[in-house]
Design an enzyme around this catalytic site. Sequence first.
Site, PDB file in Angstrom:
ATOM      1  N   GLY A   1       0.836  -1.209   0.000  1.00 48.89           N
ATOM      2  CA  GLY A   1       0.000   0.000   0.000  1.00 48.89           C
ATOM      3  C   GLY A   1       0.860   1.243   0.000  1.00 48.89           C
ATOM      4  CG  ASN A   2      -0.257   4.602  -1.551  1.00 47.73           C
ATOM      5  OD1 ASN A   2      -0.965   5.445  -1.012  1.00 47.73           O
ATOM      6  ND2 ASN A   2      -0.657   3.910  -2.610  1.00 47.73           N
ATOM      7  NE  ARG A   3       5.396   6.917   4.163  1.00 46.61           N
ATOM      8  CZ  ARG A   3       5.710   6.334   5.303  1.00 46.61           C
ATOM      9  NH1 ARG A   3       4.883   6.385   6.321  1.00 46.61           N
ATOM     10  NH2 ARG A   3       6.856   5.704   5.420  1.00 46.61           N
ATOM     11  CB  SER A   4      -2.781   8.051  -0.434  1.00 48.69           C
ATOM     12  OG  SER A   4      -3.922   8.832  -0.659  1.00 48.69           O
TER      13      SER A   4
END
Length: 409
Positions: free
Chosen positions: A211-214
Amino acid sequence: MTALAGKRIVLGVSGGIAAYKAVEVCRRLVEGGAHVVPVLTRGATRFVGRTTFDALASEPVRTSLFDEDDPIPHTTLGQTADCVIVAPATARVIGAYAAGISSDLLTATLIATRAPVVICPAMHTEMWEHPAVIDNIATLVQRGVHIVGPESGRLAGGDEGAGRLSSPADIAAAVVRVLGVGGHRGDMAELSVVVTAGGTREPIDPVRFIGNRSSGKQGYAFADEAASRGAKVTIVTTVDRPAPRGATVEMVDTAEEMAAATARAASAADVVVMAAAVADFRPVDSAEVKLKKRDGVPAIQLEPTVDILASLGATKTAGQILVGFAAETCDVAGNAAAKLNGKSADYIVANDVSADNAGFAHDTNEVLVLASDGRVHPVGLRSKRQVAKAVLDLVVADRRARADIQENS
Ligand code: CTP
């Protein structure tokens, strides 16, 4: 302007240093033709004198729930108002309104009205970012309350940050928009806007993902702004946040799901804003059962996902405006220009996600907006809602210019 002629507006002022700016808000509304009834909290009267409002507004200042002439001033005010504004709105007033607590004339009027309400928060950054205030604002947004600002800048005591009251001109313009007067039913009325938000999750096994930090905050800020300007909004999102009233929300998880949902919604959209942080790679195989530690470190083979923005760019319908983002950590303008051209977008909103107070999870952002006509519009540090406003202002102007060209050709 006389856009507000015939409109009765309750102007609530609560006790913060920005109360002095409410004087200018009052003046602008009166100049716009509105009948303005000022309601000050006890705190507000410590920052601005009643006489100032008495002189500028259409009626004398009200401060008390106990009025000699009217036994129920709050319901009279609430029922007869075309719009109630609170500028500045302190954390206390926002909290009381969200919780339905009517402890003074202003909060009682807010609860007693069915008219549109515009809340213009102003407070110190620490207060604005407190989870209680964030939750209260989210509750109000979900109920259809219009939130204007705050902006980032200099605060009382010399501090800098998010929490500054929006300018009186912006507040007055928001009221005109909310009331749908002066020829505006909202400058995005009749437009269908699709916004993507959040970061995609690409499964490794049933419990792990890439995933990512958005946080989705910027995407939802676009949705809120577009909805408040009258657009019909669809949000394709991986994060469940309070959405503006009337918006269609499609929850997705992976890039593939987001691509399918976005393509469906975009086929009839006038504007698509790709604010989501879409994974560029995903595991070729996602294990059906949880990978066990005892089996050793897994080798995860990745494959590219579909580039949603680029595919939308390749199949763009006539007149459709595509807004993409560029999350960068270096050479922001250069990388963003490559994305603008490479993905056939009309605008790229580029930000340095490694900068202080900007990008993932922050409430503020600082961006460069690159347009396909070669122009670059810097948007200094401000709330994500203000960033959305700046970008949608460009989109609306662009659509008008295209319509004018078509009309004259
Ligand atoms: N985007 C997309 N589909 C992808 C990857 C990105 O639609 N698979 C969109 C994003 O929503 C954003 C824009 O493309 O609007 C740019 O995303 P960004 O992550 O900044 O760049 P990438 O194209 O992924 O390139 P890189 O990661 O190499 O910077």
